[in-house]
Write a protein that holds these residues in place. Structure first.
Motif, short mmCIF file in Angstrom:
data_model
loop_
_atom_site.label_atom_id
_atom_site.label_comp_id
_atom_site.label_asym_id
_atom_site.label_seq_id
_atom_site.Cartn_x
_atom_site.Cartn_y
_atom_site.Cartn_z
N ARG A 36 -8.83 -51.85 2.09
CA ARG A 36 -9.77 -52.51 2.80
C ARG A 36 -10.48 -51.66 3.81
NH1 ARG A 36 -6.56 -57.12 5.69
NH2 ARG A 36 -8.59 -58.09 6.00
N LYS A 37 -10.20 -50.40 3.88
CA LYS A 37 -11.01 -49.56 4.48
C LYS A 37 -12.28 -49.19 3.90
CE LYS A 37 -11.02 -45.65 7.31
NZ LYS A 37 -11.57 -45.83 8.51
N LEU A 38 -13.32 -49.56 4.87
CA LEU A 38 -14.78 -49.45 4.57
C LEU A 38 -15.10 -47.84 4.18
CD1 LEU A 38 -17.37 -50.81 4.40
CD2 LEU A 38 -17.72 -50.61 6.59
N ASP A 39 -15.87 -47.38 3.21
CA ASP A 39 -16.32 -46.32 2.80
C ASP A 39 -17.22 -45.85 3.99
OD1 ASP A 39 -16.83 -43.93 1.59
OD2 ASP A 39 -18.29 -44.74 0.30
N GLU A 40 -16.96 -44.66 4.69
CA GLU A 40 -17.69 -44.04 5.90
C GLU A 40 -19.14 -44.01 5.33
OE1 GLU A 40 -17.89 -43.31 9.86
OE2 GLU A 40 -16.22 -43.68 8.63
N VAL A 41 -19.38 -43.50 4.24
CA VAL A 41 -20.85 -43.24 3.89
C VAL A 41 -21.69 -44.60 3.81
CG1 VAL A 41 -22.24 -42.51 1.93
CG2 VAL A 41 -20.02 -41.23 2.52
N VAL A 42 -21.05 -45.46 3.09
CA VAL A 42 -21.68 -46.77 3.01
C VAL A 42 -22.01 -47.56 4.41
CG1 VAL A 42 -21.52 -49.32 2.47
CG2 VAL A 42 -20.78 -47.43 0.90
N ALA A 43 -20.88 -47.31 5.38
CA ALA A 43 -21.09 -47.77 6.59
C ALA A 43 -22.22 -47.23 7.41
CB ALA A 43 -19.81 -47.67 7.47
N VAL A 44 -22.44 -45.73 7.46
CA VAL A 44 -23.53 -45.06 7.87
C VAL A 44 -24.92 -45.27 7.30
CG1 VAL A 44 -24.49 -42.77 8.30
CG2 VAL A 44 -21.89 -43.23 8.74
N ARG A 45 -24.88 -45.42 6.27
CA ARG A 45 -26.14 -45.72 5.26
C ARG A 45 -26.52 -47.31 5.82
NH1 ARG A 45 -27.10 -47.32 -0.66
NH2 ARG A 45 -29.37 -47.43 -0.84
#
Length: 82
Positions: A24-33
């Protein structure tokens, strides 16, 4: 559970997924983008409309609840610097 307890003792009762990252951990790259797009183009939109536009125009699919959480977290941090 009994078989695991007999084979490994008390340690066998712990989950085998312990100390591993969850799914369930959101990918950091996707969140920043996603947040970069929101700040640049949709800063005055609410989470639902921003979520729809981001998916429609940029192909990033996140739930409106996730976007609401990210937007609240980021905008609260930014406003605390004012």
């Amino acid at each position: 559970m009994v078989i695991r307890y007999r084979a490994s003792g008390a340690a066998g009762l712990c989950s085998g997924r312990r100390d591993r990252p969850g799914n369930r951990k959101l990918d950091e790259v996707v969140a920043v983008r996603a947040l970069t797009i929101i700040r640049g183009r949709y800063a005055d939109f609410g989470p639902t409309l921003a979520c729809e536009k981001r998916h429609e125009c940029h192909g990033i699919t996140l739930s409106k609840e996730t976007m609401c959480h990210l937007m609240t977290e980021v905008f609260d941090v930014e406003s605390s610097y004012d």
